[in-house]
Scaffold this motif. Structure first.
Motif, short mmCIF file in Angstrom:
data_model
loop_
_atom_site.label_atom_id
_atom_site.label_comp_id
_atom_site.label_asym_id
_atom_site.label_seq_id
_atom_site.Cartn_x
_atom_site.Cartn_y
_atom_site.Cartn_z
N HIS A 166 0.83 -1.20 0.00
CA HIS A 166 0.00 0.00 0.00
C HIS A 166 0.88 1.26 0.00
O HIS A 166 0.58 2.24 -0.70
CB HIS A 166 -0.93 -0.01 1.20
N GLN A 167 1.94 1.22 0.77
CA GLN A 167 2.88 2.35 0.79
C GLN A 167 3.57 2.51 -0.56
O GLN A 167 3.74 3.63 -1.06
CB GLN A 167 3.91 2.14 1.90
N ILE A 168 3.95 1.38 -1.16
CA ILE A 168 4.59 1.43 -2.47
C ILE A 168 3.62 1.99 -3.51
O ILE A 168 3.97 2.86 -4.31
CB ILE A 168 5.08 0.04 -2.89
N ALA A 169 2.38 1.49 -3.50
CA ALA A 169 1.39 1.92 -4.49
C ALA A 169 1.08 3.42 -4.34
O ALA A 169 0.90 4.13 -5.35
CB ALA A 169 0.12 1.10 -4.36
N LYS A 190 13.37 -15.72 9.55
CA LYS A 190 12.35 -14.68 9.38
C LYS A 190 11.42 -15.17 8.27
O LYS A 190 11.62 -14.87 7.09
CB LYS A 190 13.01 -13.36 8.99
N LEU A 191 10.41 -15.94 8.65
CA LEU A 191 9.58 -16.68 7.69
C LEU A 191 8.20 -16.08 7.46
O LEU A 191 7.38 -16.67 6.76
CB LEU A 191 9.42 -18.13 8.17
N ASP A 192 7.93 -14.91 8.03
CA ASP A 192 6.60 -14.32 7.87
C ASP A 192 6.19 -14.19 6.41
O ASP A 192 5.01 -14.34 6.07
CB ASP A 192 6.57 -12.92 8.51
N TRP A 193 7.16 -13.90 5.54
CA TRP A 193 6.84 -13.67 4.13
C TRP A 193 6.28 -14.92 3.46
O TRP A 193 5.52 -14.82 2.50
CB TRP A 193 8.09 -13.17 3.40
N LEU A 194 6.65 -16.10 3.96
CA LEU A 194 6.10 -17.35 3.45
C LEU A 194 4.88 -17.79 4.25
O LEU A 194 3.86 -18.20 3.69
CB LEU A 194 7.15 -18.45 3.50
N ASN A 195 4.98 -17.71 5.57
CA ASN A 195 3.87 -18.15 6.41
C ASN A 195 2.59 -17.38 6.12
O ASN A 195 1.49 -17.92 6.21
CB ASN A 195 4.25 -18.00 7.89
N ASN A 196 2.75 -16.11 5.78
CA ASN A 196 1.59 -15.29 5.47
C ASN A 196 0.73 -15.90 4.37
O ASN A 196 -0.49 -15.82 4.40
CB ASN A 196 2.07 -13.89 5.06
N GLN A 204 -4.50 -19.22 11.36
CA GLN A 204 -3.19 -19.19 12.01
C GLN A 204 -2.40 -17.92 11.69
O GLN A 204 -1.22 -17.84 11.99
CB GLN A 204 -2.37 -20.40 11.55
N GLN A 205 -3.05 -16.91 11.09
CA GLN A 205 -2.30 -15.73 10.64
C GLN A 205 -2.05 -14.71 11.74
O GLN A 205 -1.27 -13.79 11.55
CB GLN A 205 -3.03 -15.08 9.47
N GLU A 206 -2.68 -14.86 12.89
CA GLU A 206 -2.46 -13.92 13.98
C GLU A 206 -0.99 -13.95 14.40
O GLU A 206 -0.38 -15.00 14.56
CB GLU A 206 -3.34 -14.27 15.18
N GLY A 207 -0.42 -12.78 14.56
CA GLY A 207 0.98 -12.69 14.95
C GLY A 207 1.94 -12.64 13.78
O GLY A 207 3.15 -12.50 13.97
N ASN A 208 1.43 -12.76 12.55
CA ASN A 208 2.29 -12.66 11.38
C ASN A 208 2.45 -11.19 11.03
O ASN A 208 1.47 -10.47 10.84
CB ASN A 208 1.66 -13.42 10.20
N HIS A 209 3.70 -10.75 10.94
CA HIS A 209 3.96 -9.32 10.78
C HIS A 209 4.37 -8.92 9.37
O HIS A 209 4.77 -7.79 9.14
CB HIS A 209 5.03 -8.87 11.78
N PHE A 210 4.28 -9.84 8.42
CA PHE A 210 4.59 -9.51 7.03
C PHE A 210 3.31 -9.09 6.33
O PHE A 210 2.28 -9.75 6.47
CB PHE A 210 5.22 -10.71 6.32
N ALA A 211 3.37 -7.99 5.58
CA ALA A 211 2.17 -7.44 4.96
C ALA A 211 1.54 -8.44 4.00
O ALA A 211 2.19 -8.91 3.06
CB ALA A 211 2.51 -6.15 4.24
N SER A 212 0.29 -8.75 4.21
CA SER A 212 -0.43 -9.68 3.34
C SER A 212 -0.52 -9.12 1.93
O SER A 212 -0.93 -7.97 1.74
CB SER A 212 -1.82 -9.94 3.90
N GLY A 213 -0.09 -9.91 0.95
CA GLY A 213 -0.16 -9.49 -0.44
C GLY A 213 1.08 -8.80 -0.97
O GLY A 213 1.17 -8.53 -2.18
N LEU A 214 2.05 -8.50 -0.10
CA LEU A 214 3.23 -7.77 -0.56
C LEU A 214 4.06 -8.58 -1.55
O LEU A 214 4.51 -8.06 -2.58
CB LEU A 214 4.11 -7.39 0.64
N SER A 220 3.94 -9.08 -9.26
CA SER A 220 3.05 -8.61 -10.32
C SER A 220 3.51 -7.30 -10.94
O SER A 220 3.26 -7.02 -12.11
CB SER A 220 1.63 -8.44 -9.79
N ASN A 221 4.18 -6.47 -10.13
CA ASN A 221 4.58 -5.14 -10.59
C ASN A 221 6.08 -5.04 -10.88
O ASN A 221 6.61 -3.93 -11.03
CB ASN A 221 4.18 -4.09 -9.55
#
Length: 322
Positions: A166-169, A190-196, A204-214, A220-221
């Motif tokens: 969202h910040q990038i867009a 640091k696996l949030d980017w995959l676990n997300n 099970q997504q509670e506590g995941n700190h990687f932005a969903s969809g990033l 895509s971009n």
């Protein structure tokens, strides 16, 4: 390399050398000849293993990392054309004007880049990244600063670090040219980017700190993902495991076993795991040891199977997939 930046820089390396460890300590002690010689040695080690992209930031060792690198460039005419230089700006440490803060104002971006170019003793940066999100960012003001830098030939391409989609867009909407990089912390610890992604629809997504969809946004971009902290402070490559979680200890043993099986250094397994992802992730390594740079570079000749990749991922997670 199969990442997005390869379209812009055909000779770019799949591994980035991060220069944060150059220039001595994070203090105001002067740069010494030994610091310059160390920078020469790491540049030689990187280039010997076809690592061509060097990552800086204006704050690294309080500017001394750029300073010693600039001394290397000054002492070796023609070297600049062999390299791709990337630096970052936007973080300001506490001073007489205020606390530690982020500053994406037009004035600060222009001043920061001018100072980086002076320290690096070069006329231009190939890529400039905004280091951490500034809550007071005005996208049009950033765009104005970028246009000045581009039109003057001071910066050729722009990107960000530690931003969500969202910040990038929001920023991209004010720019005439695409943002080409987003640098994030990604590693086997640091696996949030995959676990997300794998935990969607599991509760099970509670506590995941990687932005969903990033991850998907960047793919895509055509935004190159670069991974800082990719070697997890050495816990899988020889650092003491005393007091480490069970998952880390099991993963370290698995990395060692795979390295032996494939006749490469453990560092190569850790980085090859990141590079196996179809996003074309570029690991940013920061070691100042020429031997360890060589060990990391072995990752380019490792192609993990799907089963090996998942074995490392699941072991590092410490629990089976949903």
């Amino acid at each position: 390399m199969n990442g997005p930046l390869s379209q812009t820089f055909p000779a770019i390396s799949p591994i980035v050398y991060g220069c944060m460890g150059l220039g001595g300590g994070w203090d105001h002690a002067p740069v010494t000849r030994d610091h310059v010689l160390q920078a020469h040695a790491v540049v030689d080690a990187a280039l010997n293993d076809s690592i061509t992209l060097f990552d800086h930031a204006d704050i690294y060792t309080l500017g001394k990392a750029e300073q010693v690198f600039g001394q290397v460039l000054q002492e070796r005419p023609g070297l600049r054309e062999q390299l791709i230089l990337q630096s970052k700006c936007g973080i300001r440490f506490a001073d007489g004007h205020g606390p530690k803060r982020y500053d994406f104002s037009r004035e600060w971006i222009l001043t920061s880049v001018e100072n980086s170019l002076k320290r690096l003793q070069t006329d231009y940066l190939d890529i400039l990244l905004l280091h951490r999100p500034d809550p007071l960012m005005e996208p049009d003001e950033v765009a104005a600063a970028f246009e000045v830098l581009r039109s003057r030939g001071m910066v050729r391409h722009f990107g960000v670090s530690n931003m969500d989609q969202h910040q990038i867009a929001l920023l991209q909407a004010s720019l005439d040219q695409p943002l080409v990089v987003n640098q994030m912390e990604m590693s086997l610890t640091k696996l949030d980017w995959l676990n997300n992604g794998v935990q969607v629809n599991t509760g099970q997504q509670e506590g995941n700190h990687f932005a969903s969809g990033l991850l998907e946004y960047c793919r895509s971009n055509h935004v190159q993902l670069q991974a800082w902290g990719c070697l997890s402070q050495g816990v899988f490559t020889g650092r003491s495991l005393d007091g480490q979680p069970e998952a880390v200890q099991h993963t370290a043993r698995l990395v060692s076993s795979m390295a032996e099986e494939l006749s490469v250094a453990p560092e190569a397994i850790v980085l090859a795991w990141l590079m196996r992802h179809p996003a074309g992730i570029q690991p940013v390594i920061g070691t100042t040891s020429p031997e360890r740079i060589q060990a990391c570079a072995q990752a380019t000749r490792v192609q993990l199977s799907r089963e090996q990749w998942y074995q490392l991922y699941v072991t590092a997670r410490g629990t089976e997939l949903p």
